[in-house]
Write a protein that holds these residues in place. Sequence first.
Motif, PDB file in Angstrom:
ATOM      1  N   ASP A   1       3.490   9.688 -10.148  1.00 40.91           N
ATOM      2  CA  ASP A   1       2.452   9.714 -11.496  1.00 40.91           C
ATOM      3  C   ASP A   1       1.920  10.923 -11.667  1.00 40.91           C
ATOM      4  OD1 ASP A   1       3.942   7.337 -12.453  1.00 40.91           O
ATOM      5  OD2 ASP A   1       2.175   6.091 -11.703  1.00 40.91           O
ATOM      6  N   LYS A   2       1.072  11.311 -10.591  1.00 41.55           N
ATOM      7  CA  LYS A   2       0.166  12.359 -10.382  1.00 41.55           C
ATOM      8  C   LYS A   2       0.925  13.611 -10.471  1.00 41.55           C
ATOM      9  CE  LYS A   2      -3.448  14.296  -7.390  1.00 41.55           C
ATOM     10  NZ  LYS A   2      -4.071  14.391  -6.002  1.00 41.55           N
TER      11      LYS A   2
ATOM     12  N   ARG B   1      10.573   6.180 -10.471  1.00 39.81           N
ATOM     13  CA  ARG B   1       9.876   5.146  -9.764  1.00 39.81           C
ATOM     14  C   ARG B   1      10.672   3.956  -9.459  1.00 39.81           C
ATOM     15  NH1 ARG B   1       4.255   4.784 -11.437  1.00 39.81           N
ATOM     16  NH2 ARG B   1       4.588   2.531 -11.523  1.00 39.81           N
TER      17      ARG B   1
ATOM     18  N   ARG C   1       2.557   1.557  -3.465  1.00 41.94           N
ATOM     19  CA  ARG C   1       1.758   2.318  -4.558  1.00 41.94           C
ATOM     20  C   ARG C   1       1.556   3.611  -4.222  1.00 41.94           C
ATOM     21  NH1 ARG C   1      -2.297  -3.023  -4.357  1.00 41.94           N
ATOM     22  NH2 ARG C   1      -0.844  -4.332  -5.620  1.00 41.94           N
ATOM     23  N   ALA C   2       1.245   4.279  -3.041  1.00 43.57           N
ATOM     24  CA  ALA C   2       1.074   5.416  -2.632  1.00 43.57           C
ATOM     25  C   ALA C   2       1.989   6.297  -3.060  1.00 43.57           C
ATOM     26  CB  ALA C   2       0.747   5.672  -1.300  1.00 43.57           C
ATOM     27  N   HIS C   3       3.340   6.063  -3.018  1.00 45.13           N
ATOM     28  CA  HIS C   3       4.299   6.584  -3.453  1.00 45.13           C
ATOM     29  C   HIS C   3       4.692   6.792  -5.072  1.00 45.13           C
ATOM     30  CE1 HIS C   3       6.920   7.622   0.252  1.00 45.13           C
ATOM     31  NE2 HIS C   3       6.201   6.232   0.773  1.00 45.13           N
ATOM     32  N   LEU C   4       4.318   5.798  -5.773  1.00 44.56           N
ATOM     33  CA  LEU C   4       4.261   5.524  -7.037  1.00 44.56           C
ATOM     34  C   LEU C   4       3.298   6.454  -7.652  1.00 44.56           C
ATOM     35  CD1 LEU C   4       5.110   1.726  -7.715  1.00 44.56           C
ATOM     36  CD2 LEU C   4       6.605   3.763  -7.695  1.00 44.56           C
ATOM     37  N   ARG C   5       1.885   6.476  -7.171  1.00 49.94           N
ATOM     38  CA  ARG C   5       0.679   7.230  -7.557  1.00 49.94           C
ATOM     39  C   ARG C   5       1.088   8.873  -7.272  1.00 49.94           C
ATOM     40  NH1 ARG C   5      -2.491   3.225  -5.021  1.00 49.94           N
ATOM     41  NH2 ARG C   5      -2.606   4.595  -3.092  1.00 49.94           N
ATOM     42  N   TYR C   6       1.848   9.115  -6.380  1.00 46.75           N
ATOM     43  CA  TYR C   6       2.437  10.455  -5.898  1.00 46.75           C
ATOM     44  C   TYR C   6       3.202  10.887  -7.158  1.00 46.75           C
ATOM     45  CZ  TYR C   6       4.231  14.669  -4.036  1.00 46.75           C
ATOM     46  OH  TYR C   6       4.692  16.135  -3.904  1.00 46.75           O
TER      47      TYR C   6
ATOM     48  N   HIS D   1       0.836  -1.194   0.101  1.00 44.69           N
ATOM     49  CA  HIS D   1      -0.039  -0.154  -0.148  1.00 44.69           C
ATOM     50  C   HIS D   1       0.786   1.304   0.117  1.00 44.69           C
ATOM     51  CE1 HIS D   1      -3.319   2.738   0.826  1.00 44.69           C
ATOM     52  NE2 HIS D   1      -2.500   3.186   1.867  1.00 44.69           N
TER      53      HIS D   1
END
Length: 131
Positions: free
Chosen positions: A27-28, A47, A20-25, A17
């Motif tokens: 990407d966003k 990434r 994934r939060a770090h990767l979403r950050y 979790h």
Amino acid sequence: DDGTGAGARALLAAHRHRLRAHLRYIDKHGYPSADTATAVISIAESRLAVVLAHVNDLCQVYTNTIDELESILYRVVRDAINTHDVAAATFAALVRHRERHVYTRAFAPRPFYWHLRTPGGGGGRRGAAVV
């Protein structure tokens, strides 16, 4: 843990979790810049750095856990034989004794050998490395 691995699965789920939060950050927010001409590193490299840092964290948690378990086992052995220090040979003998009760003879851990030969064949030195 109740022996089913539920505790380990929960820990890994929490790590997943967080990753994934770090990767979403990344990407966003497009960090670093999506403009590859001016970016110092690419988004893919960012990434990868996050994933490698996460793997490093997991390895550190594993290392700390094993160190703590060894420390607990050492204290138990030290207290059981009522001494201030436990020699490595004494500890190894205790582990071998315990393994005889855990494993059947067919599945008990045993050392294996790599036969070593010097290049050139003939009368070169030979030996074995025990692992």
